[in-house]
Design a protein around this motif. Structure first.
Motif, PDB file in Angstrom:
ATOM      1  N   LEU A 191      -0.816  -9.229   7.514  1.00  0.00           N
ATOM      2  CA  LEU A 191      -1.573  -7.982   7.607  1.00  0.00           C
ATOM      3  C   LEU A 191      -1.284  -7.317   8.948  1.00  0.00           C
ATOM      4  N   VAL A 192      -0.870  -6.066   8.894  1.00  0.00           N
ATOM      5  CA  VAL A 192      -0.435  -5.315  10.073  1.00  0.00           C
ATOM      6  C   VAL A 192      -1.250  -4.031  10.176  1.00  0.00           C
ATOM      7  N   ARG A 193      -1.723  -3.736  11.380  1.00  0.00           N
ATOM      8  CA  ARG A 193      -2.301  -2.422  11.608  1.00  0.00           C
ATOM      9  C   ARG A 193      -1.187  -1.473  12.049  1.00  0.00           C
ATOM     10  N   HIS A 194      -1.257  -0.231  11.602  1.00  0.00           N
ATOM     11  CA  HIS A 194      -0.271   0.770  12.011  1.00  0.00           C
ATOM     12  C   HIS A 194      -0.222   0.899  13.532  1.00  0.00           C
ATOM     13  N   ALA A 195       0.907   1.331  14.036  1.00  0.00           N
ATOM     14  CA  ALA A 195       1.056   1.600  15.470  1.00  0.00           C
ATOM     15  C   ALA A 195       0.229   2.830  15.849  1.00  0.00           C
ATOM     16  N   GLN A 196       0.129   3.080  17.156  1.00  0.00           N
ATOM     17  CA  GLN A 196      -0.701   4.194  17.627  1.00  0.00           C
ATOM     18  C   GLN A 196      -0.261   5.518  17.010  1.00  0.00           C
ATOM     19  N   ALA A 197      -1.232   6.238  16.461  1.00  0.00           N
ATOM     20  CA  ALA A 197      -0.977   7.576  15.912  1.00  0.00           C
ATOM     21  C   ALA A 197      -1.635   8.617  16.812  1.00  0.00           C
ATOM     22  N   LEU A 198      -1.362   9.880  16.539  1.00  0.00           N
ATOM     23  CA  LEU A 198      -1.831  10.940  17.422  1.00  0.00           C
ATOM     24  C   LEU A 198      -3.350  10.983  17.531  1.00  0.00           C
ATOM     25  N   HIS A 199      -4.063  10.630  16.471  1.00  0.00           N
ATOM     26  CA  HIS A 199      -5.528  10.677  16.540  1.00  0.00           C
ATOM     27  C   HIS A 199      -6.088   9.548  17.397  1.00  0.00           C
ATOM     28  N   ARG A 217       0.904   8.697   6.585  1.00  0.00           N
ATOM     29  CA  ARG A 217       2.090   8.855   7.423  1.00  0.00           C
ATOM     30  C   ARG A 217       2.216   7.753   8.467  1.00  0.00           C
ATOM     31  N   ARG A 218       1.123   7.412   9.134  1.00  0.00           N
ATOM     32  CA  ARG A 218       1.218   6.460  10.236  1.00  0.00           C
ATOM     33  C   ARG A 218       1.553   5.048   9.771  1.00  0.00           C
ATOM     34  N   THR A 219       1.046   4.657   8.594  1.00  0.00           N
ATOM     35  CA  THR A 219       1.360   3.329   8.080  1.00  0.00           C
ATOM     36  C   THR A 219       2.791   3.273   7.548  1.00  0.00           C
ATOM     37  N   ILE A 220       3.192   4.333   6.866  1.00  0.00           N
ATOM     38  CA  ILE A 220       4.562   4.377   6.335  1.00  0.00           C
ATOM     39  C   ILE A 220       5.573   4.391   7.473  1.00  0.00           C
ATOM     40  N   ILE A 278       4.362 -11.547   1.844  1.00  0.00           N
ATOM     41  CA  ILE A 278       4.219 -10.103   1.675  1.00  0.00           C
ATOM     42  C   ILE A 278       3.667  -9.514   2.964  1.00  0.00           C
ATOM     43  N   ILE A 279       4.280  -8.439   3.428  1.00  0.00           N
ATOM     44  CA  ILE A 279       3.774  -7.684   4.574  1.00  0.00           C
ATOM     45  C   ILE A 279       2.985  -6.490   4.060  1.00  0.00           C
ATOM     46  N   VAL A 280       1.795  -6.275   4.613  1.00  0.00           N
ATOM     47  CA  VAL A 280       0.995  -5.099   4.282  1.00  0.00           C
ATOM     48  C   VAL A 280       0.692  -4.338   5.570  1.00  0.00           C
ATOM     49  N   VAL A 281       0.983  -3.045   5.589  1.00  0.00           N
ATOM     50  CA  VAL A 281       0.661  -2.201   6.741  1.00  0.00           C
ATOM     51  C   VAL A 281      -0.526  -1.322   6.355  1.00  0.00           C
ATOM     52  N   SER A 282      -1.640  -1.520   7.049  1.00  0.00           N
ATOM     53  CA  SER A 282      -2.881  -0.853   6.691  1.00  0.00           C
ATOM     54  C   SER A 282      -3.586  -0.349   7.947  1.00  0.00           C
ATOM     55  N   HIS A 283      -4.919  -0.375   7.949  1.00  0.00           N
ATOM     56  CA  HIS A 283      -5.731   0.269   8.974  1.00  0.00           C
ATOM     57  C   HIS A 283      -6.786  -0.694   9.517  1.00  0.00           C
TER      58      HIS A 283
END
Length: 235
Positions: free
Chosen positions: A7-15, A62-65, A158-163
């Motif tokens: 389980l992966v959190r997305h990298a830093q996004a603009l918000h 967008r940020r997770t993709i 399985i890798i999952v990129v989420s929040h």
């Protein structure tokens, strides 16, 4: 045998930069792009020695993709499929946590398979989108649905990129800072009953990511699953 789950959190996004939650489906920041390199180096070093990844799942935002495409490009280039799933989206209905139309995402990210995304996407506020509503019942239900499907898949990992909030409140009780990850096995299923919906799936975290995450960036604090989620029944 159920797969191992990364389980992966997305990298830093603009918000995340100035806590501007009015941005609609924001992209990664400059720092976020850099964080993807750290994530890539750390996780890819475990593949295939500790992890045999056969699938990448992303929240259709967008940020997770972007995080998945940047961090796991070598896997995607080798043919590991990347699939979007609306169940892995963030909890709230704030603008920053509301996705873009599928037609837009399909144009921006042709590498991603969007064929399995729920047609109600990105709705999470009307009766039609009640499964994605910001309440405890809906979030725990979709978390269990997402885990149940992955537990039945044939891949070894399985890798999952989420929040962050969904990963913490809906699934694991663990904190995830930007671009950090934790590795889990499907430990047990509790509850019982005649239908799968009556079974609650639990996760057991690998010792190597137990404290502060795979990159060592996350908080050690543990909270109960469902912690601080607003009460309410999914319609």
């Amino acid at each position: 045998m159920a797969p191992t789950l990364v389980l992966v959190r997305h990298a830093q996004a603009l918000h995340n930069v100035n806590y501007n939650y009015t941005l609609m489906d924001p992209v990664l920041s400059e720092l976020g792009v850099s964080q993807c390199d750290d994530l890539s180096k750390s996780l890819l070093a475990k593949i295939p020695h500790e992890l045999d990844v056969g699938l990448i799942v992303v929240s259709p935002m967008r940020r997770t993709i972007q995080t998945a495409l940047l961090a796991f490009a070598p896997l995607i280039e080798k043919g590991v499929p990347i699939v979007a799933d609306a169940r892995w989206q963030e909890n709230s209905a704030a603008r920053c946590d509301t996705g873009s139309p599928l037609a837009t995402l399909m144009t921006e990210f042709p590498q991603v398979d969007f064929s399995q995304v729920d047609p109600v996407w990105p709705d999470k506020t009307t009766a039609a989108g009640a499964a994605y509503a910001y309440n405890r019942a809906a979030i725990l239900t979709r978390g269990q649905s997402a885990l149940r499907d992955l537990a039945a898949r044939p891949e070894k990992a399985i890798i999952v990129v989420s929040h962050s909030s969904f990963l913490r409140q809906g699934l694991s009780g663990r904190w995830f800072m930007n671009a950090d990850y934790r590795i889990f096995d499907f430990e047990e299923r509790t509850g019982g009953g005649e239908s799968d919906e009556e079974v609650f799936i639990l996760l057991k975290q690998w010792e190597s990511t137990l404290a502060k995450g795979g990159l060592g960036w996350s908080k050690e604090e543990v909270v109960p699953i469902g912690h601080e989620l607003p009460e309410g029944m999914a319609r």
